[in-house]
Design a protein around this motif. Structure first.
Motif, mmCIF file in Angstrom:
data_model
loop_
_atom_site.group_PDB
_atom_site.id
_atom_site.type_symbol
_atom_site.label_atom_id
_atom_site.label_comp_id
_atom_site.label_asym_id
_atom_site.label_seq_id
_atom_site.Cartn_x
_atom_site.Cartn_y
_atom_site.Cartn_z
ATOM 1 N N TYR A 123 14.299 -74.669 -131.750
ATOM 2 C CA TYR A 123 14.505 -73.171 -131.555
ATOM 3 C C TYR A 123 13.305 -72.539 -131.339
ATOM 4 O O TYR A 123 13.401 -71.628 -130.253
ATOM 5 C CB TYR A 123 15.097 -72.433 -132.876
ATOM 6 N N ARG A 124 12.274 -72.747 -131.801
ATOM 7 C CA ARG A 124 10.949 -72.105 -131.327
ATOM 8 C C ARG A 124 10.568 -72.576 -130.123
ATOM 9 O O ARG A 124 10.175 -71.582 -129.104
ATOM 10 C CB ARG A 124 9.769 -72.502 -132.393
ATOM 11 N N THR A 125 10.768 -73.744 -129.471
ATOM 12 C CA THR A 125 10.438 -74.272 -128.293
ATOM 13 C C THR A 125 11.372 -73.316 -127.311
ATOM 14 O O THR A 125 10.903 -72.796 -125.981
ATOM 15 C CB THR A 125 10.797 -75.794 -127.845
ATOM 16 N N LEU A 129 14.335 -76.165 -136.334
ATOM 17 C CA LEU A 129 13.435 -74.799 -136.142
ATOM 18 C C LEU A 129 12.418 -75.045 -134.936
ATOM 19 O O LEU A 129 12.278 -74.222 -134.230
ATOM 20 C CB LEU A 129 12.603 -74.725 -137.416
ATOM 21 N N ASP A 130 12.228 -76.470 -134.744
ATOM 22 C CA ASP A 130 11.081 -76.568 -133.970
ATOM 23 C C ASP A 130 11.623 -76.362 -132.357
ATOM 24 O O ASP A 130 11.140 -75.851 -131.398
ATOM 25 C CB ASP A 130 10.478 -77.900 -134.002
#
Length: 447
Positions: A423-425, A420-421
């Motif tokens: 993807y957020r980046t 998830l980190d």
């Protein structure tokens, strides 16, 4: 050019030459000028016009340059001949040998206060440093050359500007490289300074930065412009050798003006020979377009042509960049082993300081190949290396794609929070390519 000594120095030189030849002031002045004018000139109280200097040079039996600067014209012509020799050395791929020649010529040009020739030697040193991957040194040479040419028209300064932009691009500073190239193109086209060679050099050079920034439409347009502007020379190296030989003969016979004309032709032909190497970028662009259209076989052929052109000139850094693009096509055609071999072979020529975007692309592709082989540990390592390289270069579109690949890998291996980190980046880097990073396209040339 237009260099000359101060009036006092010229006056003393005229007086010395007149005395050596046993001429009176009246004999030197007639039929165009008066003895009083010669007396005033010799006293350094008047700045002679070019017409007056030509008259005096003819009466005194010396060249215009020798009278205006104290340098025998033959010395300057001989230096220009040796500059074309250095151009030939560089054009045939011997960058280190050419650099030694240019360094010697720069020292000599500065000793003789020959500004144009010194700038030409600096440009040559910059090109040699680009070939050998010494990017900060190259930038310094190009910046100094640009300063030396500050009073020249823009087309004359284009090689220095383009060299500076290229050194920034190869160091991974994409936006600034595009800014330099686009503003120069815009100034040339909007100002009516439609110099074909200058435009060709700029369009060929801007393709790579456009591609790396995701501005594919602009890259394709630049490639078409470059190919349309490309000079049609059957064998520039052969013609240039002929002009150099002619110049040597003319210099030996004291026919300096004619020798200079031959040297100018030789220098232009060697420049065209270098430009032909630049046009490898256009084959690369065509290959990219073919691949995007699903024509993988034709795309592979175009990229192999580009790689062959660059390898022939021993342009290691450029060759490595094209090799990465070719490896991608090979992988997509099921030739993953050949692709991995190609990538591992070029990674030594790429780094965060030299070709950062293509180094990241190599690691990205090696990560995909490793994933296909179910080696997730190696794949993650390659993705992470690619991520750090792209963050430094600011290649937003590539960063977003890489974060997706890394996120997918982390999710498949059960690390959901880390995925998830990633993807957020990636979402933070997601932009519309060519719109948020680039301004309006530069004016087009009249083709």
């Amino acid at each position: 050019m237009g260099e000359r000594d101060d009036p006092g120095t010229i006056g003393r030189r005229v007086q010395q030459l007149r005395t050596e030849r046993g001429l009176t002031q009246r004999q030197l002045a007639e039929p165009t000028y008066t003895p009083a004018y010669i007396s005033t000139l010799e006293a350094g109280r008047v700045r002679p016009s070019d017409e007056a200097l030509r008259h005096l040079a003819e009466r005194l039996g010396v060249g215009f340059d020798e009278l205006a600067t104290g340098r025998p014209a033959r010395l300057a012509a001989d230096l220009r001949l040796r500059l074309t020799d250095a151009q030939r050395t560089l054009a045939t791929g011997e960058a280190e040998e050419a650099a030694a020649e240019y360094a010697e010529l720069l020292a000599e040009a500065e000793r003789l206060a020959l500004g144009w020739e010194a700038a030409t030697a600096l440009l040559g040193l910059g090109e040699c440093a680009i070939e050998t991957g010494e990017l900060s040194e190259a930038r310094g040479y190009f910046e100094t050359a640009e300063e030396r040419l500050g009073d020249q028209p823009l087309p004359a300064r284009v090689p220095a500007l383009r060299g500076r932009a290229l050194s920034h691009y190869l160091a991974g500073e994409l936006r600034y490289a595009v800014y330099l190239l686009e503003t120069t193109l815009d100034e040339l086209n909007r100002g009516g300074l439609h110099d074909p060679d200058a435009l060709l050099l700029l369009y060929a050079s801007v393709i790579g930065p456009y591609m790396d920034m995701g501005a594919h439409a602009r890259a394709a347009q630049a490639a078409e412009f470059a190919l349309a502007l490309a000079p049609q020379v059957a064998d520039p190296a052969l013609l240039a050798r002929m002009h150099r030989s002619v110049a040597r003969t003319l210099i030996a016979e004291g026919r300096v003006a004619e020798a200079d004309a031959s040297l100018a032709k030789a220098a232009e032909l060697y420049r065209q020979l270098r430009i032909r190497t630049e046009l490898a970028n256009c084959h690369w662009m065509r290959g990219y377009v073919c691949v995007q259209n699903g024509e993988l076989e034709r795309g592979e052929a175009e990229l192999r042509e580009a790689l062959a052109m660059l390898s022939e000139k021993r342009a290691a850094l450029y060759s490595s960049q094209v090799a990465v693009e070719l490896a991608d096509v090979l992988h997509r055609r099921g030739k993953s082993d050949e692709a991995a071999e190609l990538l591992n072979g070029v990674l030594g020529d790429l780094s965060s300081e030299r070709g950062a975007v293509h180094a990241a692309a190599a690691h990205r592709l090696l990560g995909i190949i490793a994933e296909d082989a179910r080696d997730t540990e190696a794949a993650e390592e390659h993705y992470v290396r690619a991520l750090s390289l792209l963050e430094r270069a600011g290649a937003a579109g590539d960063l977003a794609d890489l974060c997706r690949l890394l996120g997918d890998l982390l999710r498949r291996t059960g690390r959901v929070e880390a995925a998830l980190d990633a993807y957020r980046t990636g979402l933070g880097h997601r932009t519309a390519p060519g719109t948020t990073t680039l301004g309006p396209a530069p004016a087009q040339p009249p083709l």
